[in-house]
Design an enzyme around this catalytic site. Structure first.
Site, PDB file in Angstrom:
ATOM      1  N   SER A 192       6.852   1.008   0.985  1.00 31.48           N
ATOM      2  CA  SER A 192       6.637   1.010  -0.468  1.00 31.48           C
ATOM      3  C   SER A 192       7.815   1.650  -1.218  1.00 31.48           C
ATOM      4  O   SER A 192       8.354   1.070  -2.171  1.00 31.48           O
ATOM      5  CB  SER A 192       5.336   1.747  -0.767  1.00 31.48           C
ATOM      6  OG  SER A 192       5.208   1.970  -2.122  1.00 31.48           O
ATOM      7  N   SER A 193       8.245   2.836  -0.778  1.00 29.51           N
ATOM      8  CA  SER A 193       9.310   3.519  -1.538  1.00 29.51           C
ATOM      9  C   SER A 193      10.652   2.808  -1.379  1.00 29.51           C
ATOM     10  O   SER A 193      11.405   2.658  -2.347  1.00 29.51           O
ATOM     11  CB  SER A 193       9.416   4.993  -1.143  1.00 29.51           C
ATOM     12  OG  SER A 193       9.746   5.131   0.211  1.00 29.51           O
ATOM     13  N   ALA A 194      10.950   2.320  -0.172  1.00 33.75           N
ATOM     14  CA  ALA A 194      12.234   1.626   0.035  1.00 33.75           C
ATOM     15  C   ALA A 194      12.282   0.330  -0.762  1.00 33.75           C
ATOM     16  O   ALA A 194      13.280   0.032  -1.437  1.00 33.75           O
ATOM     17  CB  ALA A 194      12.439   1.343   1.523  1.00 33.75           C
ATOM     18  N   GLY A 204       3.389   3.674   5.175  1.00 31.53           N
ATOM     19  CA  GLY A 204       4.436   3.381   6.166  1.00 31.53           C
ATOM     20  C   GLY A 204       4.856   1.929   6.164  1.00 31.53           C
ATOM     21  O   GLY A 204       5.448   1.451   7.129  1.00 31.53           O
ATOM     22  N   PRO A 245       0.844  -1.204   0.000  1.00 32.79           N
ATOM     23  CA  PRO A 245       0.000   0.000   0.000  1.00 32.79           C
ATOM     24  C   PRO A 245       0.879   1.254   0.000  1.00 32.79           C
ATOM     25  O   PRO A 245       1.780   1.363   0.828  1.00 32.79           O
ATOM     26  CB  PRO A 245      -0.799  -0.111   1.301  1.00 32.79           C
ATOM     27  CG  PRO A 245      -0.707  -1.548   1.710  1.00 32.79           C
ATOM     28  CD  PRO A 245       0.573  -2.086   1.144  1.00 32.79           C
ATOM     29  N   ASP A 258      14.111   2.088   6.770  1.00 33.89           N
ATOM     30  CA  ASP A 258      13.185   1.385   5.877  1.00 33.89           C
ATOM     31  C   ASP A 258      13.938   0.418   4.958  1.00 33.89           C
ATOM     32  O   ASP A 258      13.535  -0.736   4.791  1.00 33.89           O
ATOM     33  CB  ASP A 258      12.386   2.390   5.027  1.00 33.89           C
ATOM     34  CG  ASP A 258      11.330   3.115   5.850  1.00 33.89           C
ATOM     35  OD1 ASP A 258      11.342   2.973   7.079  1.00 33.89           O
ATOM     36  OD2 ASP A 258      10.505   3.826   5.249  1.00 33.89           O
TER      37      ASP A 258
HETATM   38  O1  PMV Z   1       8.282   6.328   5.864  1.00 33.56           O
HETATM   39  P1  PMV Z   1       7.787   5.665   7.092  1.00 33.56           P
HETATM   40  O2  PMV Z   1       6.367   5.955   7.397  1.00 33.56           O
HETATM   41  O3  PMV Z   1       8.105   4.194   7.074  1.00 33.56           O
HETATM   42  O4  PMV Z   1       8.607   6.293   8.316  1.00 33.56           O
HETATM   43  C1  PMV Z   1       9.975   6.078   8.423  1.00 33.56           C
HETATM   44  C2  PMV Z   1      10.423   6.232   9.820  1.00 33.56           C
HETATM   45  C3  PMV Z   1      10.783   7.642  10.268  1.00 33.56           C
HETATM   46  O5  PMV Z   1      11.526   7.458  11.471  1.00 33.56           O
HETATM   47  C4  PMV Z   1       9.547   8.460  10.580  1.00 33.56           C
HETATM   48  C5  PMV Z   1      11.635   8.375   9.241  1.00 33.56           C
HETATM   49  C6  PMV Z   1      13.011   7.763   9.031  1.00 33.56           C
HETATM   50  O6  PMV Z   1      13.605   8.050   8.000  1.00 33.56           O
HETATM   51  O7  PMV Z   1      13.508   7.057   9.919  1.00 33.56           O
END
Ligand code: PMV
Length: 307
Positions: free
Chosen positions: A103-105, A100, A96, A147
């Site tokens: 997805s992007s990683a 969080g 999704p 991530d």
């Molecule tokens: O992108 P998310 O929702 O998985 O958040 C990543 C975790 C944060 O600590 C909020 C940002 C980070 O780069 O560590």
């Protein structure tokens, strides 16, 4: 002397799974440790089609940062000794977006794997992390790297910014249950909002998050699942004090706890996105999933985190 032309790029494919931050988000941006794990129920796949002309990226998912992924692809080509362009990347993902769950990683990792495979090059693990992080920096600005580390992990890992992640062995298996509130979250904005919180509120909240992280790591290593659940609840309270929870995320955490979860918290940047809860067994995980759906979760996942 004539120079041998580089061999043509190959048709190739790369993939990566999603992730869940168990504890430590936001504090990890500022140097505290976090615990995270891969989420194998969802994944991103990238296919490389060698074609003449500039790099093209095709995706049917909304909100994909194609510019950041183009940077990742070009950097990977350069690392493999190739010139820019000459390929189309076709992205397919059931992670999704903006939830969080990595997805992007995962998409950035899949791009690196696919492009390196198209060049017939096996990249060392540290190069994979470094190249995928280019996409994370483009997407989130100040990404800690947690991530990418979690998407690449075999199981639960402890992550500190700038360091390689360390596996956390579990004494006994535990079930992770994820519920998506359906509200998109924006990591860049949430990180900026937390960074802008005044002290001592922010420092105190990070101290509590760091305490919850130590507690969860010890609890997982010792198989003390009640303490593991309590660590999640503690972290959620601290994240709420930083302003990144929402009524919908609080309601999902409450529903999970009422259904017997050991503990529950928001996961990822917050202000939308998902919650994660813990359960000792599969039947309990199913009860929590049902409760999350009744409380408004648009999607749920349950996965056994193994030792
Ligand atoms: O992108 P998310 O929702 O998985 O958040 C990543 C975790 C944060 O600590 C909020 C940002 C980070 O780069 O560590």
């Amino acid at each position: 002397m004539s120079v041998a032309a580089a061999p043509p790029l190959l048709h190739a494919q790369g993939a990566a799974c999603g992730k869940v931050i168990l504890v430590g988000e936001h504090a990890v941006v500022h140097g505290c440790p976090a615990l995270a794990a891969p989420l194998r129920a969802v994944n991103a796949t990238v296919r490389v089609l060698p074609v003449a002309g500039p790099l093209q990226i095709e995706t049917d998912q909304a909100g994909v940062d194609t510019q950041g992924l183009a940077q990742v692809a070009h950097a990977t080509l350069a690392r493999c000794g190739r010139e820019a362009g000459g390929l189309t990347l076709r992205i397919q993902s059931n992670i999704p977006p903006q939830a969080g769950l990595g997805s992007s990683a995962a998409t950035a990792i899949a791009v690196v794997r696919a492009v390196a495979a198209a060049c017939d090059i096996a990249l060392p693990p540290d190069a994979l992390v470094e190249l995928a992080d280019i996409g994370e920096q483009a997407a989130h600005g100040r990404a800690s790297g947690v991530d990418v580390a979690a998407c690449l992990a075999e199981g639960a890992v402890r992550f500190v910014r700038g360091e390689p992640s360390v596996p956390v062995p579990l004494k006994s298996p535990v079930w992770l249950i994820v519920g998506d509130s359906g509200t998109p979250r924006n990591t860049r904005n949430a990180v900026a909002a937390v960074s802008g919180q005044p002290d001592p509120l922010r420092t105190r909240a990070f101290d509590v998050i760091a305490e919850a992280t130590s507690q969860l790591e010890l609890a997982l290593r010792e198989g003390n699942l009640d303490s593991a659940g309590a660590a999640l609840n503690l972290a959620h309270t601290a994240l709420s004090s930083l302003g990144v929870s929402t009524p919908a995320l609080n309601a999902l955490c409450q529903a999970a706890t009422h259904a017997g979860a050991l503990g529950a918290k928001l996961t990822g940047a917050g202000c939308g996105g998902c919650v994660v809860a813990l359960s000792a067994d599969e039947a309990g995980a199913q009860r929590v999933q049902t409760a999350l759906r009744k409380a408004g979760a648009v999607t749920t996942f349950a996965e056994r985190l193994t030792p």
